[in-house]
Design an enzyme around this catalytic site. Structure first.
Site, PDB file in Angstrom:
ATOM      1  N   GLN A   1      28.971  51.933  32.852  1.00  0.00           N
ATOM      2  CA  GLN A   1      28.236  50.825  33.463  1.00  0.00           C
ATOM      3  C   GLN A   1      27.060  51.351  34.293  1.00  0.00           C
ATOM      4  OE1 GLN A   1      29.152  47.890  32.549  1.00  0.00           O
ATOM      5  NE2 GLN A   1      27.868  46.595  33.841  1.00  0.00           N
TER       6      GLN A   1
ATOM      7  N   GLU B   1      52.329  60.230  23.353  1.00  0.00           N
ATOM      8  CA  GLU B   1      53.331  60.850  24.247  1.00  0.00           C
ATOM      9  C   GLU B   1      53.897  59.825  25.237  1.00  0.00           C
ATOM     10  OE1 GLU B   1      52.721  64.893  25.539  1.00  0.00           O
ATOM     11  OE2 GLU B   1      51.206  65.164  23.987  1.00  0.00           O
TER      12      GLU B   1
HETATM   13  C1  LIG Z   1      45.243  60.177  18.564  1.00  0.00           C
HETATM   14  C2  LIG Z   1      46.735  60.200  18.401  1.00  0.00           C
HETATM   15  C3  LIG Z   1      47.391  61.424  18.267  1.00  0.00           C
HETATM   16  C4  LIG Z   1      48.779  61.444  18.057  1.00  0.00           C
HETATM   17  N1  LIG Z   1      49.420  62.652  17.870  1.00  0.00           N
HETATM   18  C5  LIG Z   1      50.743  62.665  17.591  1.00  0.00           C
HETATM   19  C6  LIG Z   1      51.420  63.899  17.292  1.00  0.00           C
HETATM   20  O1  LIG Z   1      50.836  64.986  17.323  1.00  0.00           O
HETATM   21  N2  LIG Z   1      52.744  63.839  16.969  1.00  0.00           N
HETATM   22  C7  LIG Z   1      53.441  62.673  16.913  1.00  0.00           C
HETATM   23  O2  LIG Z   1      54.618  62.701  16.603  1.00  0.00           O
HETATM   24  N3  LIG Z   1      52.829  61.490  17.203  1.00  0.00           N
HETATM   25  C8  LIG Z   1      51.507  61.467  17.524  1.00  0.00           C
HETATM   26  N4  LIG Z   1      50.865  60.272  17.797  1.00  0.00           N
HETATM   27  C9  LIG Z   1      51.612  59.031  17.678  1.00  0.00           C
HETATM   28  C10 LIG Z   1      51.926  58.409  19.034  1.00  0.00           C
HETATM   29  O3  LIG Z   1      52.879  59.166  19.710  1.00  0.00           O
HETATM   30  C11 LIG Z   1      52.360  56.964  18.778  1.00  0.00           C
HETATM   31  O4  LIG Z   1      51.193  56.264  18.363  1.00  0.00           O
HETATM   32  C12 LIG Z   1      52.970  56.322  20.001  1.00  0.00           C
HETATM   33  O5  LIG Z   1      54.218  56.875  20.288  1.00  0.00           O
HETATM   34  C13 LIG Z   1      53.117  54.803  19.843  1.00  0.00           C
HETATM   35  O6  LIG Z   1      53.767  54.511  18.643  1.00  0.00           O
HETATM   36  P1  LIG Z   1      53.157  53.426  17.636  1.00  0.00           P
HETATM   37  O7  LIG Z   1      51.721  53.799  17.383  1.00  0.00           O
HETATM   38  O8  LIG Z   1      54.051  53.343  16.477  1.00  0.00           O
HETATM   39  O9  LIG Z   1      53.145  52.100  18.448  1.00  0.00           O
HETATM   40  P2  LIG Z   1      54.408  51.114  18.678  1.00  0.00           P
HETATM   41  O10 LIG Z   1      55.629  51.901  18.915  1.00  0.00           O
HETATM   42  O11 LIG Z   1      54.384  50.106  17.590  1.00  0.00           O
HETATM   43  O12 LIG Z   1      53.981  50.449  20.033  1.00  0.00           O
HETATM   44  C14 LIG Z   1      52.854  49.559  20.075  1.00  0.00           C
HETATM   45  C15 LIG Z   1      52.687  49.101  21.479  1.00  0.00           C
HETATM   46  O13 LIG Z   1      53.823  48.367  21.881  1.00  0.00           O
HETATM   47  C16 LIG Z   1      53.998  48.497  23.278  1.00  0.00           C
HETATM   48  N5  LIG Z   1      55.341  49.026  23.553  1.00  0.00           N
HETATM   49  C17 LIG Z   1      55.976  50.017  22.910  1.00  0.00           C
HETATM   50  N6  LIG Z   1      57.192  50.255  23.457  1.00  0.00           N
HETATM   51  C18 LIG Z   1      57.324  49.363  24.462  1.00  0.00           C
HETATM   52  C19 LIG Z   1      58.336  49.112  25.410  1.00  0.00           C
HETATM   53  N7  LIG Z   1      59.479  49.807  25.440  1.00  0.00           N
HETATM   54  N8  LIG Z   1      58.131  48.091  26.301  1.00  0.00           N
HETATM   55  C20 LIG Z   1      56.980  47.378  26.281  1.00  0.00           C
HETATM   56  N9  LIG Z   1      55.983  47.595  25.419  1.00  0.00           N
HETATM   57  C21 LIG Z   1      56.150  48.576  24.517  1.00  0.00           C
HETATM   58  C22 LIG Z   1      52.914  49.465  23.777  1.00  0.00           C
HETATM   59  O14 LIG Z   1      51.790  48.741  24.228  1.00  0.00           O
HETATM   60  C23 LIG Z   1      52.551  50.206  22.530  1.00  0.00           C
HETATM   61  O15 LIG Z   1      51.252  50.774  22.566  1.00  0.00           O
HETATM   62  C24 LIG Z   1      49.493  60.240  18.032  1.00  0.00           C
HETATM   63  C25 LIG Z   1      48.823  59.012  18.193  1.00  0.00           C
HETATM   64  C26 LIG Z   1      47.460  58.990  18.378  1.00  0.00           C
HETATM   65  C27 LIG Z   1      46.777  57.663  18.546  1.00  0.00           C
END
Ligand SMILES: Cc1cc2nc3c(=O)[nH]c(=O)nc-3n(C[C@H](O)[C@H](O)[C@H](O)COP(=O)(O)OP(=O)(O)OC[C@H]3O[C@@H](n4cnc5c(N)ncnc54)[C@H](O)[C@@H]3O)c2cc1C
Length: 388
Positions: free
Chosen positions: A341, A368
């Site tokens: 901003q 994480e």
């Molecule tokens: C750039 C990047 C690098 C990554 N690198 C790695 C890696 O090296 N190794 C690896 O294993 N994974 C990796 N990941 C995956 C990452 O750990 C997951 O994206 C993350 O754990 C969320 O899982 P999901 O994307 O399936 O979202 P979901 O589990 O579907 O969750 C979606 C959303 O739901 C909400 N939510 C989830 N749980 C709860 C709860 N208990 N209560 C309330 N709300 C909740 C949160 O807002 C969350 O963002 C990476 C992800 C990204 C974006």
């Protein structure tokens, strides 16, 4: 000029202060901060450079080419704080060497530690951590990838997604269901070398801040019994223990991004004319800067407290690490947004540091453990403490 007064805090030893000074000088000399077109090649180069510079030695214990007897979270956090301030991809390269070797450091056999950790520390092997699946991200315990016993080893079927370093890693620490029990108690960890037959790492994922990322597919992938990492059925606990070490350092990376945004915004506000004075003379600008300074300092306090609790007090720090990650990643987003901003139109222009910071910070609130998951950890710890 970034504020370095936090280095005087009692959380640190003189060795940490020396580390911060030496790494600062190294970053200035070795990190251009410019993104090339080939992010894979850039990451490989960064891992090699970080290895040659000796910084990856902080990712492994002294007995395997490291610096400290066991992982020192304050050093890891200081390194990420500093690297992220200079160049996000350098922080990523460093972080993944730590996360992708952490489970081996904590639970590997002597033979596994010998085979992987010195090569990780030297930047000769690129590491990755494969936990997330297409149908289970936050809900790790419901993972479906299976590793069934066969012919004295294991046969793996399934998929992992959003795996950092996917496609360039020399090996993956893989978590798969071995079926000792349902849910969290039926998961084991394995080490998978990249050339293993049945592993397909060709499906790449493009994200808003480019770095190597892929979906991994396992089609009857055979692993020898020796690939098992730690005890069977303990994979969930091993993954959580590894994340416990590195969660604080995700906050530290966010802190580094926020510090850079604050520096950039301050320099801009001091040199951009507004009316008869400068942008920095304006009270609304000063209010923004004050809020940014507050966010940076509170994040730093939470991060280095969490690291100190684990390193020095030897305490499990899940609550404090969750507080540090939650606050540092959420508030870095707000600091960077304010910096954009203050830059006006220039702030959303490709190639300007605050524009890339704006893209870099977003994923840290998701991986994480998403911010919501950190809130669950904090609230549970608070309620348990209150009830005790
Ligand atoms: C750039 C990047 C690098 C990554 N690198 C790695 C890696 O090296 N190794 C690896 O294993 N994974 C990796 N990941 C995956 C990452 O750990 C997951 O994206 C993350 O754990 C969320 O899982 P999901 O994307 O399936 O979202 P979901 O589990 O579907 O969750 C979606 C959303 O739901 C909400 N939510 C989830 N749980 C709860 C709860 N208990 N209560 C309330 N709300 C909740 C949160 O807002 C969350 O963002 C990476 C992800 C990204 C974006």
């Amino acid at each position: 000029m970034a504020d370095r007064s936090f280095l005087d805090w009692p959380f640190f030893d003189d060795a940490h202060r020396r580390l911060a000074d030496e790494l600062e000088a190294w970053c200035t000399a070795h990190l251009s901060g410019a993104h090339g077109n080939d992010v894979d090649e850039e990451c490989r180069t960064l891992v090699r450079k970080l290895g040659e510079g000796g910084w990856l030695r902080y990712c492994v214990p002294a007995a395997y080419g490291g610096v400290h007897e066991s992982l020192d979270v304050r050093s890891l956090a200081l390194i990420r704080d500093t690297l992220a301030r200079h160049f996000g991809l350098a922080d990523f390269a460093f972080a993944m060497q730590g996360l992708g070797s952490g489970t081996i450091t904590l639970f590997g056999s002597e033979a596994q530690k010998d085979a992987y950790l010195p090569a990780v520390a030297g930047g000769e092997k690129i590491a990755a951590f494969a936990l997330t699946e297409p149908a289970s991200g936050s809900d790790v315990a419901s993972m479906e990838t299976s590793a069934e016993e066969a012919d004295g080893g294991y046969v793996v079927n399934g998929a992992k997604t959003y795996i950092s370093n996917g496609g360039i890693a020399d090996y993956y620490v893989l978590f798969a269901r071995t079926g000792e029990a349902p849910g969290a108690r039926g998961i084991s960890a394995f080490i998978v070398d990249r050339d293993t037959e049945g592993l397909d790492e060709s499906e790449r994922i493009k994200v808003i801040a480019p770095h190597p990322l892929a979906t991994l597919r396992f089609d009857r992938m055979k692993l020898p019994a020796a690939a098992l990492l730690g005890e069977r059925g303990k994979g969930f606990a091993q993954a959580m223990a590894t994340l416990d070490v590195f969660r604080t350092t995700v906050g530290a990376a966010a802190l580094g991004f926020a510090r850079r945004a604050l520096d950039e915004a301050t320099a801009r506000a001091l040199t951009r004319k507004l009316g008869q004075g400068m942008l920095a003379d304006n009270p609304i600008t000063q209010s923004k800067l004050a809020e940014m300074v507050l966010d940076v300092d509170t994040s730093a306090l939470l991060i280095y407290r969490a690291a100190w609790l684990r390193d020095v007090m030897g305490k499990r720090n899940s609550r404090e690490a969750a507080l540090a990650k939650l606050h540092a990643t959420d508030s870095a987003q707000s600091v960077i947004d304010k910096a954009v901003q203050l830059f006006g139109g220039l702030g959303v222009t490709h190639g300007v540091p605050v524009e890339s910071l704006y893209r870099e910070i977003r994923a840290l609130r998701i991986y994480e453990g998403a911010s919501e998951v950190q809130k669950v950890v904090i609230a549970r710890a608070h309620l348990a403490e209150f009830a005790a």
